[in-house]
Write a protein that holds these residues in place. Sequence first.
Motif, mmCIF file in Angstrom:
data_model
loop_
_atom_site.group_PDB
_atom_site.id
_atom_site.type_symbol
_atom_site.label_atom_id
_atom_site.label_comp_id
_atom_site.label_asym_id
_atom_site.label_seq_id
_atom_site.Cartn_x
_atom_site.Cartn_y
_atom_site.Cartn_z
ATOM 1 N N ARG A 10 8.832 -3.796 -11.107
ATOM 2 C CA ARG A 10 7.885 -2.502 -11.256
ATOM 3 C C ARG A 10 6.722 -2.690 -10.482
ATOM 4 O O ARG A 10 6.381 -3.898 -9.787
ATOM 5 C CB ARG A 10 7.387 -2.421 -12.710
ATOM 6 C CG ARG A 10 6.561 -3.644 -13.167
ATOM 7 C CD ARG A 10 6.177 -3.513 -14.777
ATOM 8 N NE ARG A 10 5.357 -4.691 -15.166
ATOM 9 C CZ ARG A 10 5.643 -5.693 -15.432
ATOM 10 N NH1 ARG A 10 6.832 -6.489 -15.155
ATOM 11 N NH2 ARG A 10 4.640 -6.700 -15.829
ATOM 12 N N TYR A 11 5.899 -1.570 -10.154
ATOM 13 C CA TYR A 11 4.814 -1.615 -9.635
ATOM 14 C C TYR A 11 3.625 -1.392 -10.305
ATOM 15 O O TYR A 11 3.696 -0.576 -11.284
ATOM 16 C CB TYR A 11 4.805 -0.571 -8.469
ATOM 17 C CG TYR A 11 5.700 -0.839 -7.299
ATOM 18 C CD1 TYR A 11 5.185 -1.550 -6.212
ATOM 19 C CD2 TYR A 11 6.804 -0.310 -7.277
ATOM 20 C CE1 TYR A 11 6.316 -1.789 -5.251
ATOM 21 C CE2 TYR A 11 7.798 -0.685 -6.224
ATOM 22 C CZ TYR A 11 7.256 -1.618 -4.967
ATOM 23 O OH TYR A 11 8.002 -1.357 -4.052
ATOM 24 N N VAL A 12 2.667 -2.508 -10.434
ATOM 25 C CA VAL A 12 1.367 -2.150 -11.096
ATOM 26 C C VAL A 12 0.196 -1.726 -10.167
ATOM 27 O O VAL A 12 -0.234 -2.427 -9.079
ATOM 28 C CB VAL A 12 1.277 -3.516 -11.955
ATOM 29 C CG1 VAL A 12 -0.307 -3.505 -12.668
ATOM 30 C CG2 VAL A 12 2.133 -3.849 -12.623
ATOM 31 N N PRO A 13 -0.547 -0.805 -10.735
ATOM 32 C CA PRO A 13 -1.782 -0.374 -9.705
ATOM 33 C C PRO A 13 -2.776 -1.550 -9.734
ATOM 34 O O PRO A 13 -3.004 -2.218 -10.676
ATOM 35 C CB PRO A 13 -2.465 0.693 -10.379
ATOM 36 C CG PRO A 13 -1.810 0.725 -11.653
ATOM 37 C CD PRO A 13 -0.468 0.236 -11.651
ATOM 38 N N LEU A 14 -3.300 -1.793 -8.529
ATOM 39 C CA LEU A 14 -4.417 -3.082 -8.367
ATOM 40 C C LEU A 14 -5.702 -2.471 -8.339
ATOM 41 O O LEU A 14 -6.048 -1.430 -7.560
ATOM 42 C CB LEU A 14 -3.968 -3.906 -6.848
ATOM 43 C CG LEU A 14 -3.064 -4.949 -7.161
ATOM 44 C CD1 LEU A 14 -2.910 -5.476 -5.868
ATOM 45 C CD2 LEU A 14 -3.622 -5.740 -8.324
ATOM 46 N N GLU A 28 0.996 -1.182 0.183
ATOM 47 C CA GLU A 28 -0.151 0.050 0.093
ATOM 48 C C GLU A 28 0.929 1.125 -0.035
ATOM 49 O O GLU A 28 1.688 1.408 0.987
ATOM 50 C CB GLU A 28 -0.955 0.147 1.200
ATOM 51 C CG GLU A 28 -1.963 1.109 1.178
ATOM 52 C CD GLU A 28 -3.141 1.043 2.199
ATOM 53 O OE1 GLU A 28 -3.884 1.810 2.423
ATOM 54 O OE2 GLU A 28 -2.884 -0.193 3.095
ATOM 55 N N MET A 29 0.591 2.185 -1.010
ATOM 56 C CA MET A 29 1.443 3.301 -1.000
ATOM 57 C C MET A 29 0.460 4.467 -1.565
ATOM 58 O O MET A 29 -0.246 4.281 -2.316
ATOM 59 C CB MET A 29 2.687 3.415 -2.059
ATOM 60 C CG MET A 29 3.668 2.199 -1.683
ATOM 61 S SD MET A 29 4.950 1.921 -3.052
ATOM 62 C CE MET A 29 4.181 1.657 -4.462
ATOM 63 N N SER A 30 0.584 5.544 -0.973
ATOM 64 C CA SER A 30 -0.260 6.726 -1.406
ATOM 65 C C SER A 30 -1.596 6.408 -1.281
ATOM 66 O O SER A 30 -2.279 6.974 -2.300
ATOM 67 C CB SER A 30 0.250 7.273 -2.651
ATOM 68 O OG SER A 30 1.589 7.534 -2.696
#
Length: 433
Positions: free
Chosen positions: A223-227, A205-207
């Motif tokens: 990488r980070y992918v939005p869920l 969890e970020m921002s």
Amino acid sequence: MSAAVAHVVAAGEVTVGPGRPRARHIDWPEIAAVAPVLAGTMQRYLAQIAVSLRPASVRAADRMLRQFAGFVTGEFPEIVRLVDVERVHVEGFKRHLGTRLSQNDTGRTLSPTTIRITLGTLRTFFERVSEWDYPDAPKRVLIFNGDLPTPDDPLPKFLSDPDAAKLMRAAADADPVRRLVIEMLARTGLRVGEFCELTADAVVEMSGRHWLRVPIGKLHNDRYVPLHPQLVEQLDHHARSRSDDLDRLIVFNGRRLDRHIVSRMVRRVAKAAGIGHVHPHQLRHTLATQAINRGMSLEAIAAMLGHKTLRMTLVYARIADRTVADAYDRVTSEVDALYTKPNGLRSAPGGTAAMAHLAAEFDQKLLGNGHCNRPSQLDCQFESICESCAYFSTNTSFVPVLETQRDHAAERDQHHRVDLFDTLLERARTEQP
């Protein structure tokens, strides 16, 4: 045994029919027994690339070098060192690849892509051992760009919007794990290998929102992918229902997922949806196509999919029908202006029938030594080019002309020309004729 058959067997192949060899496994001891120096050079090279390349890449290079070594030592017994290899031997190997059957039982010869990869791997080997100054390096360049078959450039296979909707509806009716697998692939665009390797702590969890941390994969990047919120809920439910201790985000019947299990899940749900055969990678292509058709930037899509360059992402611009249609629509009106006759006829200089026809087709503009026949609907990058030049000068005697030009530009919403002539008018009013 005939000489020809002996060559085939020595080259590490079994004969399936006239001129139709199928490769068998060849070990380095077999090659070293007849060409120890050649085997040593190749194994030294493999040990070096193992330092920087992934194990799968090294295994592929190992297999292809053994294929080449088995061929040349079988067909050309005089070859015992790499330095002995000449262009004629490479040409023989090319012909051999063109007639060889694939290792599966389809009965087909090797695909152009497989031949290209094999020859490309061999060329890289030749180049590297020369650059690294191996004593057994080839004497000259042996493989050129023209030797590699031209690769096909097919468009990625994706699901149409109606078929994608059918798949998601069928997934909603499936058991919770299959639904989670389908929706994760469809909403994140993950490669199936990346998906199966997601660890239990992959969700962060970020921002104020949840993200999926995708570990280093095919392109050596993470990488980070939005869920999607629905995925977060389904993942929470899946975690609560588990009783295993596997360090994986998703498990099925107490087992780790692999590409075969995932592929069977996708095929089963696609069959239930009535949309035919679907493989997991199609869901990645589908998400990218949906995103670009709905205005997502190429940069954002590249970041989401883990592409290293925009060139990889641009392929989706080729299949994004709405994007292409929008771009086409933007220029259609200007193209149509080339074929649309303005209302009414205008008189033309000279009064001839030909000039009258020309004047009727085009909105002529008088120049200093002729006319511009550009249709009035089209802009021109050279219009007012002289007025934009540093050597252009004007004065108060040209104010009426400049005002007329400024008004003409304003009527056509050519704001850049309006600004230009306003600047010139300000300058002209301060200059004496």
